[in-house]
Enzyme design. Structure first.
Site, PDB file in Angstrom:
ATOM      1  N   ASP A  35       0.633  -1.236  -0.365  1.00 38.22           N
ATOM      2  CA  ASP A  35       0.520  -0.125  -0.094  1.00 38.22           C
ATOM      3  C   ASP A  35       0.859   1.366  -0.214  1.00 38.22           C
ATOM      4  O   ASP A  35       1.577   1.071   0.377  1.00 38.22           O
ATOM      5  CB  ASP A  35      -0.511  -0.010   0.982  1.00 38.22           C
ATOM      6  CG  ASP A  35      -2.023   0.630   0.790  1.00 38.22           C
ATOM      7  OD1 ASP A  35      -3.220   0.560   0.795  1.00 38.22           O
ATOM      8  OD2 ASP A  35      -1.773   2.485   0.945  1.00 38.22           O
ATOM      9  N   ARG A  95     -18.837   6.340  -9.957  1.00 37.93           N
ATOM     10  CA  ARG A  95     -17.729   5.618  -9.875  1.00 37.93           C
ATOM     11  C   ARG A  95     -16.939   6.541 -11.001  1.00 37.93           C
ATOM     12  O   ARG A  95     -15.641   6.734 -10.800  1.00 37.93           O
ATOM     13  CB  ARG A  95     -18.312   4.597  -9.941  1.00 37.93           C
ATOM     14  CG  ARG A  95     -18.632   3.264  -9.753  1.00 37.93           C
ATOM     15  CD  ARG A  95     -18.802   2.189  -9.650  1.00 37.93           C
ATOM     16  NE  ARG A  95     -19.560   1.205  -9.209  1.00 37.93           N
ATOM     17  CZ  ARG A  95     -21.322   2.047  -8.584  1.00 37.93           C
ATOM     18  NH1 ARG A  95     -21.849   1.967  -9.295  1.00 37.93           N
ATOM     19  NH2 ARG A  95     -21.799   0.136  -8.110  1.00 37.93           N
ATOM     20  N   THR A 126     -10.092  -1.382  -8.811  1.00 34.06           N
ATOM     21  CA  THR A 126     -10.414   0.053  -8.645  1.00 34.06           C
ATOM     22  C   THR A 126     -11.596   0.349  -9.783  1.00 34.06           C
ATOM     23  O   THR A 126     -11.279   0.133 -10.857  1.00 34.06           O
ATOM     24  CB  THR A 126      -8.969   0.288  -8.750  1.00 34.06           C
ATOM     25  OG1 THR A 126      -7.824   0.209  -7.864  1.00 34.06           O
ATOM     26  CG2 THR A 126      -8.877   2.416  -8.515  1.00 34.06           C
ATOM     27  N   ASN A 127     -12.388   1.743  -9.215  1.00 31.48           N
ATOM     28  CA  ASN A 127     -12.837   2.206 -10.391  1.00 31.48           C
ATOM     29  C   ASN A 127     -12.963   3.373 -10.936  1.00 31.48           C
ATOM     30  O   ASN A 127     -11.428   4.342 -10.341  1.00 31.48           O
ATOM     31  CB  ASN A 127     -14.486   2.667  -8.827  1.00 31.48           C
ATOM     32  CG  ASN A 127     -15.137   0.861  -8.874  1.00 31.48           C
ATOM     33  OD1 ASN A 127     -15.507   0.290 -10.018  1.00 31.48           O
ATOM     34  ND2 ASN A 127     -15.702   1.500  -8.361  1.00 31.48           N
ATOM     35  N   ASP A 155     -22.142  -6.795  -9.438  1.00 29.87           N
ATOM     36  CA  ASP A 155     -23.510  -6.131 -10.447  1.00 29.87           C
ATOM     37  C   ASP A 155     -24.217  -7.181 -10.667  1.00 29.87           C
ATOM     38  O   ASP A 155     -25.323  -8.177 -10.073  1.00 29.87           O
ATOM     39  CB  ASP A 155     -23.594  -5.415 -11.271  1.00 29.87           C
ATOM     40  CG  ASP A 155     -22.415  -4.519 -11.376  1.00 29.87           C
ATOM     41  OD1 ASP A 155     -21.914  -3.639 -11.317  1.00 29.87           O
ATOM     42  OD2 ASP A 155     -20.977  -5.178 -11.003  1.00 29.87           O
ATOM     43  N   ARG A 158     -25.037  -9.472  -7.131  1.00 25.51           N
ATOM     44  CA  ARG A 158     -26.623  -8.705  -7.175  1.00 25.51           C
ATOM     45  C   ARG A 158     -28.240  -8.987  -7.896  1.00 25.51           C
ATOM     46  O   ARG A 158     -29.163  -8.521  -7.493  1.00 25.51           O
ATOM     47  CB  ARG A 158     -26.809  -6.925  -6.412  1.00 25.51           C
ATOM     48  CG  ARG A 158     -25.266  -6.464  -5.822  1.00 25.51           C
ATOM     49  CD  ARG A 158     -25.178  -4.767  -5.667  1.00 25.51           C
ATOM     50  NE  ARG A 158     -23.147  -5.367  -5.292  1.00 25.51           N
ATOM     51  CZ  ARG A 158     -22.410  -4.061  -5.452  1.00 25.51           C
ATOM     52  NH1 ARG A 158     -22.924  -3.118  -6.012  1.00 25.51           N
ATOM     53  NH2 ARG A 158     -21.885  -3.963  -4.247  1.00 25.51           N
ATOM     54  N   ARG A 160     -28.382 -11.399  -9.202  1.00 27.66           N
ATOM     55  CA  ARG A 160     -28.820 -12.686  -9.023  1.00 27.66           C
ATOM     56  C   ARG A 160     -30.132 -13.018  -7.452  1.00 27.66           C
ATOM     57  O   ARG A 160     -30.726 -13.512  -7.468  1.00 27.66           O
ATOM     58  CB  ARG A 160     -28.312 -14.027  -8.375  1.00 27.66           C
ATOM     59  CG  ARG A 160     -27.745 -13.826 -10.612  1.00 27.66           C
ATOM     60  CD  ARG A 160     -26.634 -15.248 -10.377  1.00 27.66           C
ATOM     61  NE  ARG A 160     -25.241 -14.988  -9.333  1.00 27.66           N
ATOM     62  CZ  ARG A 160     -24.264 -15.260  -9.706  1.00 27.66           C
ATOM     63  NH1 ARG A 160     -25.438 -16.311  -8.504  1.00 27.66           N
ATOM     64  NH2 ARG A 160     -23.672 -14.778  -8.891  1.00 27.66           N
ATOM     65  N   HIS A 182     -19.375  -1.672 -15.369  1.00 31.03           N
ATOM     66  CA  HIS A 182     -19.353  -1.761 -13.740  1.00 31.03           C
ATOM     67  C   HIS A 182     -19.812  -0.349 -13.034  1.00 31.03           C
ATOM     68  O   HIS A 182     -19.210  -0.030 -13.292  1.00 31.03           O
ATOM     69  CB  HIS A 182     -18.340  -2.385 -13.150  1.00 31.03           C
ATOM     70  CG  HIS A 182     -18.366  -2.540 -11.268  1.00 31.03           C
ATOM     71  ND1 HIS A 182     -19.402  -2.717 -10.649  1.00 31.03           N
ATOM     72  CD2 HIS A 182     -17.789  -0.931 -10.296  1.00 31.03           C
ATOM     73  CE1 HIS A 182     -18.746  -2.387  -9.337  1.00 31.03           C
ATOM     74  NE2 HIS A 182     -18.442  -1.560  -9.221  1.00 31.03           N
TER      75      HIS A 182
HETATM   76  N1  LIG Z   1     -14.733  -3.229  -8.455  1.00 28.61           N
HETATM   77  C1  LIG Z   1     -15.706  -2.993  -8.153  1.00 28.61           C
HETATM   78  O1  LIG Z   1     -16.696  -4.073  -8.188  1.00 28.61           O
HETATM   79  C2  LIG Z   1     -15.281  -1.864  -5.972  1.00 28.61           C
HETATM   80  C3  LIG Z   1     -16.217  -2.517  -6.057  1.00 28.61           C
HETATM   81  C4  LIG Z   1     -16.019  -1.716  -4.317  1.00 28.61           C
HETATM   82  C5  LIG Z   1     -14.900  -1.229  -4.580  1.00 28.61           C
HETATM   83  N2  LIG Z   1     -14.291  -1.052  -5.289  1.00 28.61           N
HETATM   84  C6  LIG Z   1     -13.275   0.328  -5.861  1.00 28.61           C
HETATM   85  O2  LIG Z   1     -12.054   0.003  -4.652  1.00 28.61           O
HETATM   86  C7  LIG Z   1     -11.087   0.358  -4.678  1.00 28.61           C
HETATM   87  C8  LIG Z   1     -10.813   0.729  -3.073  1.00 28.61           C
HETATM   88  O3  LIG Z   1     -12.416   1.042  -2.214  1.00 28.61           O
HETATM   89  P1  LIG Z   1     -11.711   1.199  -0.995  1.00 28.61           P
HETATM   90  O4  LIG Z   1     -13.411   0.937   0.155  1.00 28.61           O
HETATM   91  O5  LIG Z   1     -10.696   0.808  -0.197  1.00 28.61           O
HETATM   92  O6  LIG Z   1     -10.997   2.543  -0.406  1.00 28.61           O
HETATM   93  P2  LIG Z   1     -10.418   3.520   0.518  1.00 28.61           P
HETATM   94  O7  LIG Z   1      -9.580   4.670   0.409  1.00 28.61           O
HETATM   95  O8  LIG Z   1     -10.497   2.625   1.671  1.00 28.61           O
HETATM   96  O9  LIG Z   1      -8.488   2.474   0.149  1.00 28.61           O
HETATM   97  C9  LIG Z   1      -8.098   2.394  -0.693  1.00 28.61           C
HETATM   98  C10 LIG Z   1      -6.722   2.294  -0.504  1.00 28.61           C
HETATM   99  O10 LIG Z   1      -5.595   2.560  -1.772  1.00 28.61           O
HETATM  100  C11 LIG Z   1      -3.827   2.621  -1.099  1.00 28.61           C
HETATM  101  N3  LIG Z   1      -3.768   3.363  -1.941  1.00 28.61           N
HETATM  102  C12 LIG Z   1      -3.951   4.744  -2.898  1.00 28.61           C
HETATM  103  N4  LIG Z   1      -2.717   4.881  -3.659  1.00 28.61           N
HETATM  104  C13 LIG Z   1      -2.559   3.891  -4.158  1.00 28.61           C
HETATM  105  C14 LIG Z   1      -0.866   4.003  -4.633  1.00 28.61           C
HETATM  106  N5  LIG Z   1      -0.826   5.271  -5.712  1.00 28.61           N
HETATM  107  N6  LIG Z   1      -0.590   3.019  -4.702  1.00 28.61           N
HETATM  108  C15 LIG Z   1      -1.242   1.811  -4.039  1.00 28.61           C
HETATM  109  N7  LIG Z   1      -1.931   2.248  -2.861  1.00 28.61           N
HETATM  110  C16 LIG Z   1      -2.270   3.306  -2.894  1.00 28.61           C
HETATM  111  C17 LIG Z   1      -4.421   3.517   0.290  1.00 28.61           C
HETATM  112  O11 LIG Z   1      -3.727   4.058   1.052  1.00 28.61           O
HETATM  113  C18 LIG Z   1      -5.628   2.787   0.258  1.00 28.61           C
HETATM  114  O12 LIG Z   1      -4.914   2.276   1.920  1.00 28.61           O
HETATM  115  C19 LIG Z   1     -11.886   1.986  -4.857  1.00 28.61           C
HETATM  116  O13 LIG Z   1     -11.546   2.689  -6.496  1.00 28.61           O
HETATM  117  C20 LIG Z   1     -13.243   1.708  -5.320  1.00 28.61           C
HETATM  118  O14 LIG Z   1     -14.343   2.165  -5.873  1.00 28.61           O
HETATM  119  C21 LIG Z   1     -14.455  -1.125  -6.872  1.00 28.61           C
END
Ligand SMILES: NC(=O)c1ccc[n+]([C@@H]2O[C@H](COP(=O)([O-])OP(=O)(O)OC[C@H]3O[C@@H](n4cnc5c(N)ncnc54)[C@H](O)[C@@H]3O)[C@@H](O)[C@H]2O)c1
Length: 329
Positions: A35, A95, A126-127, A155, A158, A160, A182
């Site tokens: 991280d 998103r 990541t989104n 999705d 959700r 189902r 998504h």
């Molecule tokens: N695809 C999906 O279905 C789905 C579902 C839920 C959340 N998400 C996405 O997942 C991502 C994370 O969500 P979250 O709730 O855990 O957010 P969060 O803010 O709780 O956690 C993000 C983490 O990423 C770290 N980070 C930031 N920049 C970084 C970098 N350059 N290198 C390494 N680490 C880095 C931060 O320090 C933090 O610990 C978001 O983009 C969110 O939208 C996607």
């Protein structure tokens, strides 16, 4: 004997749940946690290491590390970068608003990974997911299939769940999925939805539903329910973590399972390397083994093009597109 190694990059709400789930699967003998915030990575890894002394945990070697530690990883799951923040309980922030900030995050993360490996199977969370997949897959010449996004796995779960709740049956008995983005423009593929062979037109006849199965209503329910979770607890993490681990297992065990995941299109539905979105794919030891271009009805095709256009707009905000593609080496 081969050790299965996982790297989790970004251990906020989502990544820490992925890590916790991964620790309980017995699939991995080694997990490295990375991280930007090194204290968070250290704390999450140490907390999980302590748990290995207790009954239901395997003795996984879990530690905080850096990009050099991904060089022998089998699977990398990326959940780095911020999520949407709700300031108003009635708002539904898109998103896509994360496009600029998380485009920078993914470019930094992929730079770090590709310095050491292009062999690992990468699963992205990541989104805005589809745009992030496009950047990671195409700007770094990552080998086709070895990188994909969880896409509409969440999705679809959700959907189902919504259908199963309507008929008071097990969601695992419902076969069906969302396609496209998504996010807000994801759409249910109702023409293919079924419960042990009972299709869209038969469900209301044979099962006692709380309400009639309507495409638009159920599609909207799926999109809206993400906000039911976010506005109540602040973020979503349990179901997406389970989706990512399900995909990791399909790769590690070469399951050749069929799931709706996100990867760049190469000719399917008329898109030639200019967008990434979710469609059913075979997932095995090489990642996406095959993209399955399922035939859609007229209404679904319209929704697919609308979704693709929306993703392409988000891609423009993130400064990516066909002209940014790098050949995979
Ligand atoms: N695809 C999906 O279905 C789905 C579902 C839920 C959340 N998400 C996405 O997942 C991502 C994370 O969500 P979250 O709730 O855990 O957010 P969060 O803010 O709780 O956690 C993000 C983490 O990423 C770290 N980070 C930031 N920049 C970084 C970098 N350059 N290198 C390494 N680490 C880095 C931060 O320090 C933090 O610990 C978001 O983009 C969110 O939208 C996607």
């Amino acid at each position: 004997m081969k050790n299965n190694k996982l790297a989790v990059i970004g251990v906020g709400h989502v990544g820490s749940y992925v890590l916790a789930d991964a620790m309980k699967t017995d699939l991995f003998s080694e997990i490295v946690v990375i991280d930007k915030d090194k204290d968070v990575a250290f704390g999450e890894a140490l907390d999980q290491a302590h748990a290995t002394a207790l009954t239901y945990m395997a003795n996984t070697n879990v530690y905080a590390g850096d990009y050099q530690d991904v060089k022998d990883a089998d699977i990398i799951i990326i959940a780095a970068g911020p999520s949407v923040i709700i300031t108003d309980k009635n708002a539904k922030p898109d998103r896509a608003l994360l496009a600029e900030v998380n485009a920078d995050v993914i470019r930094e993360v992929m730079e770090g990974i590709t310095t050491y490996t292009k062999d690992a199977i990468i699963i992205l969370i990541t989104n805005p997911l589809d745009t992030i997949v496009y950047i990671a897959e195409n700007e770094f010449g990552y080998p086709k299939g070895r990188l994909f996004g969880t896409g509409t796995m969440l999705d679809s779960a959700r959907l189902r769940h919504a259908v199963a709740s309507n008929y008071n049956i097990d969601p695992k008995s419902v076969t069906g999925y969302m396609m496209g983005e998504h996010g807000m423009t994801a759409f249910p593929v109702f023409s293919r939805l079924n419960v042990q062979g009972f299709g869209e037109k038969e469900l209301d006849i044979h099962f006692q539903g709380k309400e009639a199965l309507n495409r638009e209503v159920f599609g909207q329910k799926v999109v809206d329910t993400a906000y039911d979770v976010i506005t109540s607890k602040g973020w979503t993490n349990a179901a997406i973590a389970q989706a990512a681990i399900t995909l990791a297992k399909a790769v590690l065990l070469d399951e050749r399972s069929v799931y709706p995941v996100c990867t760049t299109l190469n000719g399917q539905y008329g898109y030639e390397g200019d967008v990434a979105f979710s469609m059913p794919c075979i997932i095995g030891k090489n990642g996406v083994e095959q993209q399955l271009e399922i035939e859609l009805d007229e209404e679904e095709m319209k929704l697919l093009h609308k979704s693709a256009q929306y993703i392409q707009e988000t891609m423009r905000i993130a400064g990516t597109g066909k002209d940014k593609r790098v050949k995979s080496s």
